[in-house]
Design an enzyme around this catalytic site. Structure first.
Site, mmCIF file in Angstrom:
data_model
loop_
_atom_site.group_PDB
_atom_site.id
_atom_site.type_symbol
_atom_site.label_atom_id
_atom_site.label_comp_id
_atom_site.label_asym_id
_atom_site.label_seq_id
_atom_site.Cartn_x
_atom_site.Cartn_y
_atom_site.Cartn_z
ATOM 1 C CB SER A 263 -0.912 -0.004 1.228
ATOM 2 O OG SER A 263 -0.168 0.427 2.348
ATOM 3 C CE LYS A 264 -2.306 5.681 -3.421
ATOM 4 N NZ LYS A 264 -3.179 6.741 -3.804
ATOM 5 N NE ARG A 265 -2.176 3.774 4.913
ATOM 6 C CZ ARG A 265 -3.027 4.143 3.954
ATOM 7 N NH1 ARG A 265 -3.089 5.393 3.582
ATOM 8 N NH2 ARG A 265 -3.811 3.261 3.366
ATOM 9 C CG ASP A 266 2.794 -1.371 3.002
ATOM 10 O OD1 ASP A 266 2.491 -1.300 4.201
ATOM 11 O OD2 ASP A 266 2.198 -2.079 2.174
ATOM 12 C CB VAL A 274 4.916 2.440 -2.702
ATOM 13 C CG1 VAL A 274 5.290 1.397 -1.688
ATOM 14 C CG2 VAL A 274 4.320 3.651 -2.029
#
Ligand code: GLU
Length: 509
Positions: A263-266, A274
């Site tokens: 995900s974007k937050r990873d 990312v």
């Protein structure tokens, strides 16, 4: 489908920066199109104005220019099937919605948001979920339950409506996915999706199908998250009586530990980008890092992405874009998700870095050299690069690996001094200085032979001499072959660095 022209499209919605998963989807579309002599189209799907994000479209264009994915038809390039932005095709969709109503495949629904909400709440109380489907539509506020005349009257009256797809009851939809094979689903689990709204805008489903048809798309390659929409899309093609494209749904890109979608937050959480390029959120001002700014070569980035989900069927890992086009086949895209691997991403960059020629690397590194206040000829820099590039992952690592070719140690690594600057180091280095001062030809091989002979004759021990010597020349225990370094910096500079080091480190008690 066999005698159709091969035409593919990448159809992003400009709702934010493109995630690397999206770039991979575009890449596979590109490879498939090029491999099969077809065309690739870039279509901007911006029907959902509420989710529009400033700058997202520019980001998409800049990203593809950076990583070398070229489109044959797009807003910028033009083409015979434009406009390539759905908001500019707004006038097209209503007729198609009307056609579906006429053929009995769609209907008007007048239910207000309040009505639907209270329905949902009432269902929740009974521990059920409300779904607008073939069963429920029979008692809801739609044109299926009132006369044609009444429907026309309401529309004329300006009542807000949506057009919904009339999902067949209890039918099996058979689909063929180029990656997953045959997929079947019973329509009883599907809802009556909204296709068109009274504000004149189609939803994704209608606009996407209509445009794929009008743009003569032969193959749809997209992310797995769209697989649940496939039955509706297939039924829409059937309702219109249109030939369907081939469909391929790509498996997800997974977090490094394999636990769920990347995900974007990873990226922020796990310390890797990312997004292909840096992105600053126009609303919050928050910046997310990108591969480009982190120092990845576009070729390495593309190579890494291509192999996250596809493999050539043999051991090869390094592929230029042309080689990817040559080797690519959709049959070799895996069915299960691929784990993102940061070390592998770096490995790819390192491979491309060592393959680049030293002059090119010198050009790339020169701004950093200048920023550090050093003036150096390109040839000298390229020569130093040739000695250290095996140790670097990114261009910027090169500076750390070779700055000592162009500047004297500013300090001496404390740990190394503690470990390697011994009681006899001062005397050994003083004696070595005398040896070096008397060498006539200051070439690496020659110096090495003389110094080694001196060490052996006196039984000083190679490690004791060379570690202390490296410390004085480099300031730390890093760098390539020491004789290569001193032959580059020259005799005078070598002797001066020894003097400086002896002075700074002194005699160890
Ligand atoms: N606009 C959709 C997206 O944002 C396109 C999905 C598709 O390829 O059909 O991904």
């Amino acid at each position: 489908m066999s005698n159709r022209n091969i035409r593919l499209r990448f159809a992003p919605s400009p709702t934010g920066p493109l995630h690397i998963g999206g770039v991979r989807t575009a890449l596979y579309n590109y490879l498939f199109a090029r491999k099969n002599g077809g065309k690739l189209i870039l279509r901007i799907e911006d029907t959902d104005q509420a989710r529009f994000v400033e700058g997202a479209e520019n980001y998409i264009n800049e990203d593809f220019a950076w990583c070398g994915i070229e489109f044959d038809e797009s807003i910028e390039k033009g083409g015979g099937f434009g406009p390539y932005k759905q908001s500019e095709r707004k006038h097209l969709y209503k007729d198609f919605a009307d056609k579906l109503i006429e053929s009995g495949n769609a209907y008007y629904a007048f239910d207000t948001a309040d009505e639907l909400n209270s329905m949902r709440l009432a269902y929740e109380v009974g521990k059920k979920t409300f779904v607008y489907n073939a069963v429920e539509r029979k008692h809801l506020n739609n044109s299926l339950n009132i006369s044609e005349k009444e429907t026309a009257g309401r529309i004329k009256n300006g009542d807000a409506f949506v057009v919904r797809f009339k999902m067949p009851e209890n039918e099996v939809v058979v689909m063929n996915d180029l990656i997953r094979g045959r997929v079947e689903v019973n329509t009883s689990v599907l809802d009556d999706k909204i296709l068109f709204k009274s504000d004149g805008m189609p939803t994704y489903h209608l606009a996407n199908i209509v445009d794929d048809h009008l743009m003569q798309i032969s193959h749809v390659i997209r992310g797995e998250e769209w697989l649940p929409s496939l039955p509706l899309h297939v039924l829409l093609y059937d309702a219109f009586g249109w030939e369907k494209p081939g469909f391929a749904h790509l498996p997800l890109l997974l977090k490094p530990d394999g636990n769920g979608k990347l995900s974007k937050r990873d990226g922020d959480r796990l310390g890797f980008p990312v997004f292909p390029m840096q992105w600053t959120d126009p609303k919050t001002g928050e910046t997310s890092r990108g591969y480009r700014e982190d120092g990845y070569f576009p070729e390495a980035f593309i190579n890494m992405l291509a192999l996250l989900g596809w493999n050539p069927g043999d051991e090869r890992e390094l592929f230029s874009m042309d080689a990817l086009i040559e080797a690519f086949s959709i049959e070799r895209v895996g069915k299960s998700g691929s784990k993102f691997d940061l070390e592998k991403a770096k490995w790819f960059n390192h491979q491309y870095l060592i393959k680049k020629n030293n002059d090119e690397l010198a050009d790339l590194l020169m701004p950093t050299v200048i920023k550090n206040g050093i003036l150096v000829e390109k040839e000298q820099l390229a020569d130093a690069i040739s000695l250290v590039k095996e140790r670097a992952t990114f261009v910027n690592d090169l500076w750390d690996q070779l700055d000592f070719f162009f500047k004297r140690p500013q300090q001496y690594d404390a740990k190394a001094v503690k470990k390697r600057w011994k009681a006899n180091s001062f005397d050994l280095m003083t004696e070595l200085k005398g040896i070096l001062a008397n060498i006539a030809g200051f070439e690496a091989q020659n110096i090495e032979a003389v110094v080694k002979q001196w060490i052996e004759e006196n039984e000083y021990g190679m490690g004791a001499v060379m570690n202390a010597f490296r410390l004085l020349i480099v300031g730390a225990l890093k760098g390539p072959h020491l004789f290569d370094i001193i032959s580059r910096i020259g005799q005078e500079e070598t002797l001066e660095r020894i003097d400086q080091g002896l002075h700074e480190l002194g005699r160890k008690e």
